[in-house]
Write a protein that holds these residues in place. Structure first.
Motif, PDB file in Angstrom:
ATOM      1  N   LEU A  20       0.861  -1.179   0.000  1.00  0.00           N
ATOM      2  CA  LEU A  20       0.000   0.000   0.000  1.00  0.00           C
ATOM      3  C   LEU A  20       0.899   1.231   0.000  1.00  0.00           C
ATOM      4  O   LEU A  20       1.763   1.379   0.874  1.00  0.00           O
ATOM      5  CB  LEU A  20      -0.914   0.026   1.225  1.00  0.00           C
ATOM      6  CG  LEU A  20      -1.970  -1.062   1.302  1.00  0.00           C
ATOM      7  CD1 LEU A  20      -2.718  -0.979   2.635  1.00  0.00           C
ATOM      8  CD2 LEU A  20      -2.943  -0.967   0.135  1.00  0.00           C
ATOM      9  N   TYR A  22       1.152   5.344   0.289  1.00  0.00           N
ATOM     10  CA  TYR A  22       0.363   6.405   0.909  1.00  0.00           C
ATOM     11  C   TYR A  22       1.182   7.679   1.028  1.00  0.00           C
ATOM     12  O   TYR A  22       2.412   7.655   1.027  1.00  0.00           O
ATOM     13  CB  TYR A  22      -0.149   5.972   2.291  1.00  0.00           C
ATOM     14  CG  TYR A  22       0.929   5.706   3.310  1.00  0.00           C
ATOM     15  CD1 TYR A  22       1.317   6.689   4.223  1.00  0.00           C
ATOM     16  CD2 TYR A  22       1.567   4.471   3.375  1.00  0.00           C
ATOM     17  CE1 TYR A  22       2.306   6.441   5.161  1.00  0.00           C
ATOM     18  CE2 TYR A  22       2.548   4.215   4.312  1.00  0.00           C
ATOM     19  CZ  TYR A  22       2.920   5.212   5.196  1.00  0.00           C
ATOM     20  OH  TYR A  22       3.899   4.969   6.122  1.00  0.00           O
ATOM     21  N   VAL A  33      -7.617   9.471   7.955  1.00  0.00           N
ATOM     22  CA  VAL A  33      -7.266   8.532   6.878  1.00  0.00           C
ATOM     23  C   VAL A  33      -8.212   8.792   5.717  1.00  0.00           C
ATOM     24  O   VAL A  33      -9.434   8.737   5.864  1.00  0.00           O
ATOM     25  CB  VAL A  33      -7.362   7.072   7.365  1.00  0.00           C
ATOM     26  CG1 VAL A  33      -7.056   6.109   6.230  1.00  0.00           C
ATOM     27  CG2 VAL A  33      -6.405   6.845   8.543  1.00  0.00           C
ATOM     28  N   LEU A  35      -9.612   7.827   2.033  1.00  0.00           N
ATOM     29  CA  LEU A  35      -9.774   6.670   1.140  1.00  0.00           C
ATOM     30  C   LEU A  35     -10.509   7.102  -0.123  1.00  0.00           C
ATOM     31  O   LEU A  35     -11.649   7.568  -0.054  1.00  0.00           O
ATOM     32  CB  LEU A  35     -10.559   5.573   1.858  1.00  0.00           C
ATOM     33  CG  LEU A  35      -9.958   5.077   3.175  1.00  0.00           C
ATOM     34  CD1 LEU A  35     -10.954   4.194   3.914  1.00  0.00           C
ATOM     35  CD2 LEU A  35      -8.657   4.345   2.909  1.00  0.00           C
ATOM     36  N   VAL A  61      -4.278   6.980   1.214  1.00  0.00           N
ATOM     37  CA  VAL A  61      -3.807   5.650   0.803  1.00  0.00           C
ATOM     38  C   VAL A  61      -4.292   5.320  -0.605  1.00  0.00           C
ATOM     39  O   VAL A  61      -5.451   5.559  -0.946  1.00  0.00           O
ATOM     40  CB  VAL A  61      -4.349   4.581   1.786  1.00  0.00           C
ATOM     41  CG1 VAL A  61      -3.874   3.196   1.406  1.00  0.00           C
ATOM     42  CG2 VAL A  61      -3.956   4.909   3.214  1.00  0.00           C
ATOM     43  N   LEU A  84      -5.195  -2.056   6.309  1.00  0.00           N
ATOM     44  CA  LEU A  84      -5.262  -0.640   6.666  1.00  0.00           C
ATOM     45  C   LEU A  84      -5.003  -0.449   8.159  1.00  0.00           C
ATOM     46  O   LEU A  84      -4.283   0.470   8.564  1.00  0.00           O
ATOM     47  CB  LEU A  84      -6.629  -0.065   6.273  1.00  0.00           C
ATOM     48  CG  LEU A  84      -6.816   1.428   6.457  1.00  0.00           C
ATOM     49  CD1 LEU A  84      -5.815   2.216   5.626  1.00  0.00           C
ATOM     50  CD2 LEU A  84      -8.247   1.820   6.074  1.00  0.00           C
ATOM     51  N   SER A 105     -15.434   3.379  -1.402  1.00  0.00           N
ATOM     52  CA  SER A 105     -14.555   3.057  -0.269  1.00  0.00           C
ATOM     53  C   SER A 105     -15.286   3.191   1.070  1.00  0.00           C
ATOM     54  O   SER A 105     -14.740   2.826   2.114  1.00  0.00           O
ATOM     55  CB  SER A 105     -13.293   3.920  -0.287  1.00  0.00           C
ATOM     56  OG  SER A 105     -13.600   5.270  -0.055  1.00  0.00           O
TER      57      SER A 105
END
Length: 191
Positions: A20, A22, A33, A35, A61, A84, A105
């Motif tokens: 992943l 980010y 966070v 998404l 991310v 995650l 998401s």
């Protein structure tokens, strides 16, 4: 005068099979966070993250197969929520995150919140994309989906059910791009 570190830094977490990628802004404060929805990538959050300031630690991310994250055959929400959570834990943020999920998401954000401590889940743009006329020209580049029909194969589970209804902000499809400073101000009241 000492040089300042870059405000946004790019990182990778995981192995080549579950990598992943980010971006991160800030190191202290409430974790946020970010998404993106299917066919977008982490860059859609850059204008908003730049407006959040130093009071938060923002993390945008790339979902598997998007941007620079490795593609996967199966992108089940449970497995991605686990990955995650491991990523968030590795950042040593020390506070429960706010998850802001764009479109599909929302499924990942809700699954994460069911399994892990979360301050709040916020969804944006959970409808059909509208005209981008209200998005300033400068930010329209962040609202263009990538055209890759094979990408959706790994996300069959996400597309099979209606999206969950968590805290939904903004009737527009891209409220965080239409007014990044206003959206950031609203988020800062929720931390």
């Amino acid at each position: 005068m000492h040089p300042q570190p870059p405000r946004r830094t790019t990182h990778a977490y995981g192995t080549p099979r579950n990598l992943l990628v980010y971006d991160r802004w800030g190191r202290f404060g409430r974790p946020v966070v970010l998404l993106h929805g299917l066919r977008y990538d982490r860059t859609m959050w850059w204008p908003l993250a730049a407006e959040l300031g130093d009071g938060v630690s923002a993390v945008a991310v790339d979902l598997p197969g998007h941007g620079q994250s490795a593609a996967r055959d199966d992108c089940g929400a449970g497995d991605l929520a686990h990955d995650l959570a491991m990523l968030v834990n590795s950042l040593d943020l020390r506070r429960a995150p706010i998850l802001i999920a764009h479109a599909e998401s929302a499924r990942l954000a809700e699954t994460f919140a069911e399994r892990y401590v979360t301050h709040r889940v916020i969804t944006v743009g959970c409808g059909d994309p509208e005209s981008l006329d209200d998005v300033p020209e400068l930010y329209r580049q962040f609202a263009v989906p990538r055209q890759n029909p094979d990408l959706l194969d790994g996300y069959r589970e996400w597309l099979a059910e209606p999206l969950p209804r968590s805290t939904h902000l903004g009737a527009e499809h891209f409220p965080h791009l239409r007014d990044p400073a206003g959206f950031a101000a609203l988020l800062l009241t929720m931390r």
